[in-house]
Design a protein around this motif. Structure first.
Motif, PDB file in Angstrom:
ATOM      1  N   ASP A  57     -68.509 -13.970  22.620  1.00 45.62           N
ATOM      2  CA  ASP A  57     -68.207 -12.707  23.286  1.00 45.62           C
ATOM      3  C   ASP A  57     -66.753 -12.323  23.079  1.00 45.62           C
ATOM      4  O   ASP A  57     -65.859 -13.182  23.069  1.00 45.62           O
ATOM      5  CB  ASP A  57     -68.493 -12.819  24.789  1.00 45.62           C
ATOM      6  N   ALA A  58     -66.515 -11.031  22.937  1.00 50.28           N
ATOM      7  CA  ALA A  58     -65.161 -10.518  22.720  1.00 50.28           C
ATOM      8  C   ALA A  58     -64.261 -10.897  23.887  1.00 50.28           C
ATOM      9  O   ALA A  58     -64.632 -10.768  25.052  1.00 50.28           O
ATOM     10  CB  ALA A  58     -65.200  -9.000  22.567  1.00 50.28           C
ATOM     11  N   GLY A  73     -66.131 -12.714  15.097  1.00 50.90           N
ATOM     12  CA  GLY A  73     -66.625 -11.448  15.606  1.00 50.90           C
ATOM     13  C   GLY A  73     -67.627 -11.668  16.720  1.00 50.90           C
ATOM     14  O   GLY A  73     -68.407 -12.626  16.708  1.00 50.90           O
ATOM     15  N   SER A  74     -67.600 -10.768  17.712  1.00 50.86           N
ATOM     16  CA  SER A  74     -68.535 -10.855  18.824  1.00 50.86           C
ATOM     17  C   SER A  74     -69.960 -10.689  18.314  1.00 50.86           C
ATOM     18  O   SER A  74     -70.312  -9.658  17.748  1.00 50.86           O
ATOM     19  CB  SER A  74     -68.209  -9.772  19.851  1.00 50.86           C
ATOM     20  N   SER A  75     -70.779 -11.744  18.471  1.00 47.08           N
ATOM     21  CA  SER A  75     -72.130 -11.712  17.909  1.00 47.08           C
ATOM     22  C   SER A  75     -72.910 -12.933  18.397  1.00 47.08           C
ATOM     23  O   SER A  75     -72.359 -13.826  19.034  1.00 47.08           O
ATOM     24  CB  SER A  75     -72.074 -11.706  16.379  1.00 47.08           C
ATOM     25  N   ILE A  86     -63.708 -17.373  25.300  1.00 48.81           N
ATOM     26  CA  ILE A  86     -63.657 -18.620  24.526  1.00 48.81           C
ATOM     27  C   ILE A  86     -65.020 -19.305  24.603  1.00 48.81           C
ATOM     28  O   ILE A  86     -65.564 -19.485  25.697  1.00 48.81           O
ATOM     29  CB  ILE A  86     -62.565 -19.571  25.050  1.00 48.81           C
ATOM     30  N   THR A  87     -65.568 -19.648  23.462  1.00 48.13           N
ATOM     31  CA  THR A  87     -66.821 -20.399  23.393  1.00 48.13           C
ATOM     32  C   THR A  87     -66.498 -21.836  23.005  1.00 48.13           C
ATOM     33  O   THR A  87     -65.925 -22.082  21.944  1.00 48.13           O
ATOM     34  CB  THR A  87     -67.777 -19.780  22.354  1.00 48.13           C
ATOM     35  N   PHE A  88     -66.845 -22.784  23.867  1.00 45.45           N
ATOM     36  CA  PHE A  88     -66.564 -24.191  23.629  1.00 45.45           C
ATOM     37  C   PHE A  88     -67.831 -24.866  23.093  1.00 45.45           C
ATOM     38  O   PHE A  88     -68.857 -24.897  23.776  1.00 45.45           O
ATOM     39  CB  PHE A  88     -66.114 -24.887  24.915  1.00 45.45           C
ATOM     40  N   LEU A  89     -67.748 -25.406  21.867  1.00 43.61           N
ATOM     41  CA  LEU A  89     -68.890 -26.051  21.231  1.00 43.61           C
ATOM     42  C   LEU A  89     -68.546 -27.495  20.857  1.00 43.61           C
ATOM     43  O   LEU A  89     -67.413 -27.795  20.506  1.00 43.61           O
ATOM     44  CB  LEU A  89     -69.314 -25.300  19.974  1.00 43.61           C
ATOM     45  N   THR A  90     -69.548 -28.353  20.928  1.00 43.54           N
ATOM     46  CA  THR A  90     -69.386 -29.755  20.516  1.00 43.54           C
ATOM     47  C   THR A  90     -70.527 -30.159  19.606  1.00 43.54           C
ATOM     48  O   THR A  90     -71.698 -29.954  19.943  1.00 43.54           O
ATOM     49  CB  THR A  90     -69.353 -30.690  21.739  1.00 43.54           C
ATOM     50  N   ILE A  91     -70.185 -30.708  18.441  1.00 46.86           N
ATOM     51  CA  ILE A  91     -71.188 -31.300  17.555  1.00 46.86           C
ATOM     52  C   ILE A  91     -71.367 -32.761  17.956  1.00 46.86           C
ATOM     53  O   ILE A  91     -70.414 -33.534  17.946  1.00 46.86           O
ATOM     54  CB  ILE A  91     -70.750 -31.215  16.081  1.00 46.86           C
ATOM     55  N   GLY A 134     -63.985 -13.042  19.577  1.00 44.76           N
ATOM     56  CA  GLY A 134     -63.921 -14.111  20.559  1.00 44.76           C
ATOM     57  C   GLY A 134     -63.389 -15.371  19.897  1.00 44.76           C
ATOM     58  O   GLY A 134     -63.371 -15.477  18.669  1.00 44.76           O
ATOM     59  N   ARG A 135     -62.955 -16.320  20.713  1.00 44.15           N
ATOM     60  CA  ARG A 135     -62.375 -17.554  20.180  1.00 44.15           C
ATOM     61  C   ARG A 135     -63.398 -18.688  20.307  1.00 44.15           C
ATOM     62  O   ARG A 135     -64.067 -18.818  21.330  1.00 44.15           O
ATOM     63  CB  ARG A 135     -61.098 -17.894  20.944  1.00 44.15           C
TER      64      ARG A 135
END
Length: 235
Positions: free
Chosen positions: A155-156, A99-101, A159-164, A32-33
Motif C-alpha cells: 500500500d502507498a 508500486g502500490s499493488s 511498510i510491508t514486512f515480509l519474511t522468507i 510503499g516500502r
C-alpha cells in the motif's frame, strides 16, 4: 548575458526544479516500502554446522502480470549461513520501494553450483560439518530458483514486512552422492505472525528437544516414520 535573459534563465531553472521535486513527491506517495527478511528451521543432523547459500537476485510477480519484477539484484552473490538464523533470528535481505499493488509470488535466484567434467563452478553454496569437512551443496534438478506463491499487498505510504522461511530441514536431501538442496520455502507477513513459548521439565538426558507446531487436526502419526519426519508441520 544581460539581466533580462539571466532572470528568465533563473525562472526556468526554478520552475524545472519545482516540477522535478513535485514529481518525486508524487512518485513517493504512490509507492510503499517493503522489508524482506530470511529465517530458517534447524536441521535434524547435529553434525551439520553451516549451510551456506548464495543469493544472486530476488524477484516478485505482480498479481495482474506474468512478468517478474526485480526486487533486489546483488552485484556479488549474497552468501548467508542459514543456520545462523534459527530460533526466531532473521537476516535482513533488502528494503525497497514498490508500486502500490497486489503481488502473488516471490522467488530467490541462487548462485547454483554446477558440475562440469568433475569440476565445480560457483562453489558458494556449501555445507560444513562439525568435523571440519566442507562439501559443495548442489541443487536438486536444474532449476536455480526457490519460488513460493503467496499473495501480499503493498500500500502507498505503508511498510510491508515480509519474511522468507527457508526450511532447511525439508530442503536438505541426503543422497549417495552427498546432500542436495531442494528448496522448500514459504512467505510470511511478519506482523501477522505469532510466537509459541513453553517450558520442559524433564529432559531425561536427551541432548535436545524439538517442537513441531501443526494446525489443529492436521497431525498424522504416520509422519513420525516418514522419510522426513513431521514434514507437514507448520513450523
Amino acid at each position: 548575458m544581460n539581466k533580462h535573459k539571466l532572470h528568465q534563465a533563473l525562472l526556468l531553472f526554478f520552475l524545472f526544479l519545482s516540477l522535478l521535486t513535485t514529481s518525486c513527491i508524487d512518485n513517493e506517495a504512490l509507492r510503499g516500502r517493503v522489508t524482506l527478511n530470511i529465517t530458517d528451521a534447524p536441521v535434524d543432523n547435529t553434525n551439520i554446522e553451516k549451510v551456506n547459500i548464495a543469493i544472486r537476485q530476488i524477484d516478485i510477480l505482480p498479481a495482474n502480470s506474468q512478468n517478474w519484477t526485480v526486487l533486489k539484484s546483488f552485484e556479488e552473490p549474497r552468501v548467508i549461513n542459514l543456520l545462523e538464523y534459527t530460533q526466531g533470528e532473521a537476516f535482513d535481505l533488502t528494503e525497497q520501494y514498490l508500486g502500490s499493488s497486489e503481488y502473488k509470488s516471490i522467488r530467490i535466484e541462487l548462485n547454483v553450483a554446477l558440475e562440469d567434467n568433475g569440476l565445480t563452478v560457483f562453489p558458494e553454496n556449501t555445507i560444513e560439518f562439525t568435523n571440519g569437512n566442507i562439501e559443495t551443496l548442489f541443487i536438486e534438478g536444474q532449476n536455480n530458483y526457490a519460488q513460493v506463491d503467496a499473495d501480499f499487498q503493498v500500500d502507498a505510504g505503508q511498510i510491508t514486512f515480509l519474511t522468507i522461511d527457508f526450511d532447511l530441514r525439508k530442503s536438505l536431501i541426503e543422497t549417495p552422492q552427498g546432500y542436495r538442496l531442494k528448496p522448500f520455502i514459504r512467505l510470511l507477513q511478519t506482523r501477522s505472525c505469532g510466537a509459541i513459548e513453553g517450558y520442559f521439565r524433564d529432559f531425561a538426558n536427551k541432548p535436545r528437544v524439538t517442537v513441531f507446531a501443526y494446525k489443529a487436526g492436521t497431525f498424522n502419526a504416520s509422519e513420525i516414520t516418514s522419510d522426513i519426519p513431521f514434514f507437514n508441520a507448520e513450523t
